[in-house]
Structure formats: structure tokens, C-alpha cells
Design a protein around this motif. Sequence first.
Motif, short mmCIF file in Angstrom:
data_model
loop_
_atom_site.label_atom_id
_atom_site.label_comp_id
_atom_site.label_asym_id
_atom_site.label_seq_id
_atom_site.Cartn_x
_atom_site.Cartn_y
_atom_site.Cartn_z
N UNK A 262 0.85 -1.19 0.00
CA UNK A 262 0.00 0.00 0.00
C UNK A 262 0.89 1.24 0.00
N UNK A 263 0.62 2.18 -0.87
CA UNK A 263 1.42 3.40 -0.87
C UNK A 263 1.35 4.06 0.51
N UNK A 264 2.51 4.42 1.03
CA UNK A 264 2.60 4.86 2.43
C UNK A 264 3.10 6.29 2.52
N UNK A 265 2.19 7.19 2.95
CA UNK A 265 2.52 8.59 3.15
C UNK A 265 3.03 8.83 4.56
N UNK A 266 2.37 8.21 5.54
CA UNK A 266 2.76 8.29 6.94
C UNK A 266 2.22 7.06 7.65
N UNK A 267 2.79 6.74 8.79
CA UNK A 267 2.34 5.57 9.53
C UNK A 267 0.91 5.75 10.07
N UNK A 268 0.55 6.89 10.66
CA UNK A 268 -0.84 7.05 11.11
C UNK A 268 -1.85 6.95 9.98
N UNK A 269 -1.52 7.52 8.81
CA UNK A 269 -2.47 7.47 7.70
C UNK A 269 -2.56 6.05 7.13
N UNK A 283 -0.40 -8.45 6.54
CA UNK A 283 0.19 -8.73 5.23
C UNK A 283 0.86 -7.51 4.60
N UNK A 284 0.90 -6.39 5.33
CA UNK A 284 1.46 -5.15 4.82
C UNK A 284 2.88 -4.97 5.36
N UNK A 285 3.84 -4.78 4.47
CA UNK A 285 5.22 -4.51 4.87
C UNK A 285 5.36 -3.00 5.08
N UNK A 286 5.53 -2.59 6.33
CA UNK A 286 5.65 -1.16 6.64
C UNK A 286 7.06 -0.68 6.32
N UNK A 300 7.10 -0.83 -5.31
CA UNK A 300 8.19 -1.78 -5.58
C UNK A 300 9.07 -2.04 -4.36
N UNK A 301 9.33 -1.01 -3.55
CA UNK A 301 10.13 -1.19 -2.34
C UNK A 301 9.46 -2.19 -1.40
N UNK A 302 8.16 -2.06 -1.20
CA UNK A 302 7.45 -2.98 -0.32
C UNK A 302 7.44 -4.40 -0.88
#
Length: 336
Positions: A262-269, A283-286, A300-302
Motif C-alpha cells: 500500500x502506498x505509504x505517506x505516513x504511519x498514522x495514515x 500482510x502489509x510490509x511497513x 516496488x520497495x514494499x
Amino acid sequence: MPSTHARLAGVSVHLPETVRSAAETERLVAAASGGFRPPPGLVHRLTGVERLHVMPDDWQASDLAAAAARKLLAGTGTDPEGIDLLIFAAASQDMIEPATSHIVADHLGLGCPVFDVKNACNSVLNALETAHALIAQGSYHRILIACGESPSRAVRWSVPDLRTYLASIPGYTLSDAGAALLLEASAEPGVLGHGFTADSRSWSVGTLASGGSAHPRGDEHTYFRLDGVGLRRAFERLGPGILDETLQRLGVAWRDMAAVCVHQVSKPYLDELTRRFGLPPEKIAVTVTEHGNAASASLPLQLVRAQESGRAGPGDLVGLVGLAGGISMGLSVIRL
């Protein structure tokens, strides 16, 4: 169903060696801002970002893309002469003209056709959709997607007051990164399909306005600007409908997937979207905390991190959920 399918033959990332912590970012802002001093720890508290990557001063977006592509070609044993098409996909670019794909191709010594795909943080995902369609219709056999994100060049360092600092915080989470994906024609489907939607009425919630016809010059327009509240509301209006519809059309579910990127802008979001859209958090790689917001290189990074950790491997299903300014949302489902 098309007689020719496409499979993801490989994916690689390049992360610059220079790492900047959130605390170091605050010190740099303080040094450049005269009397203003950022509240200690505010960037980390609001975003969860601890550190990010910064490319060398003499590098460009094309260098990041080429570095990732070289790693991919070497890792898959692919002869550069076997690449039929190069797509450069990123929110960043070296310059307005020519297309950055030409510069990447020159770095790699490629002689194939090239073009750019640009749609903010969904650039790579839209390039994946484009490459899939071109292979399925028989136009190309092997397509290289190369991404170079260089948002560190759009950071505001001199900040006069707290209000300006708060508006600039999204820029302090942006990370430089390169990524590359190789798609090949195959007899069996690897890339299962995609689904996209957009609400273009919300285009103004996030902008980097310089370089185009609206603002060809002017330092003020060279900084990334984001209305975080407006962006959140825009994605709430879109909702998870396109994700649910795409899963149903492809006959799969989140539970079938080994990893969900999932595209990640910030951890809270990220946490909020996970709850709101019913995504499986296990199942999400933070990556946003350790690597920042890598724009369209984030997915791609995730995926690389999921493969490196053993979470996802050959034969597994993975989902790539894209979120981008503009605004747009999309999902691609791939069997590795």
C-alpha cells in the motif's frame, strides 16, 4: 482473455546510501531559518517517519532509475539488447524536455523505444497497467519499467514560522529512491489485472507547481505543498469501492494474498486506511518509518521487502494498492 499474458519477471530497488534522520531534518531547518526553531520531534510524532534516503548532490532522478534497472538486469540475467521498450515512471523527472526515459536509456545503453508515464505516486502502477496491456496485445515482448524519485530537491529549508513549518512537514518525509520492474510475455497469466479510479476535482490538494506553464519560474513554486486534511477527505470520498470491485472481477480476496503493498505517506495514515478499507495489516510490509515516503517507488520497495523476508515468493498472489495526488487510487493483482 488475451492469448498472450504478462508476468513480472523481476523487481529491484535502489536506496541512496545517505540517510537523514527526522532529528537531523529539524536541525537543518533550524540552521536555515534564522530565529525559527522547529518543535522537537514533531515530524516523527505526526508521521512516524524516523529516517529517509537522500541521493548524492550530482545525481538526478534518471540516475536513481538507472541504478535500480542495472541491479534488476543483472539479477535476472537479462541482456539489455532484449529490452523492447523502456517506460520511465515517476512523479519526479530530470527536466521538462526531453522525456526522462531517454536519459535513462542513454545511461543503460538501450536502443529501444521509450516514453514516460507520470501520475504522481501512482506512476509505477499506471506504467504496470500500460506495460501489461502492450504485452497482451502483442506490441512488445519484454518491457522495463524504471522509476527514479528525487523529492528531496523540493524540500523547504528556510521556514519563517510554525504555520509554514506545519504546511511543509509532508516534504520532510519524502525519500529519494529508484525502482525497476521487468515484464515479459508469458503463456500463463502473471499480472492478473488492475482497477483504477480518480477524483480530479481534488487535484489542488497536493502540488509541486514549478516548471510548467502555470509557474515556469519562481522559488516559491519549487516546494512540495500538501493539504493533508484535504487529501484525507478526498480519499474518504472515493472509498474502497474500486478495490472491492477489482477483487470481485478478478475472483480473488485479500485473504488469498501473501502480501499487500500500500502506498505509504505516513504511519498514522497507513493505519487509518488499513482500518477504513478493510486491508489485512499482517500482510502489509511497513516501509515508511525506516525509508520515508518514496513516492511511486514505494510499492516496488514494499514488494522487494516482502520477497526478501520470505513473506511472498514464486506462485504467491500479491496486491499493489496505489494512492496518489490528483487524486487517484488503484489496485494491481499479480501472481509472482
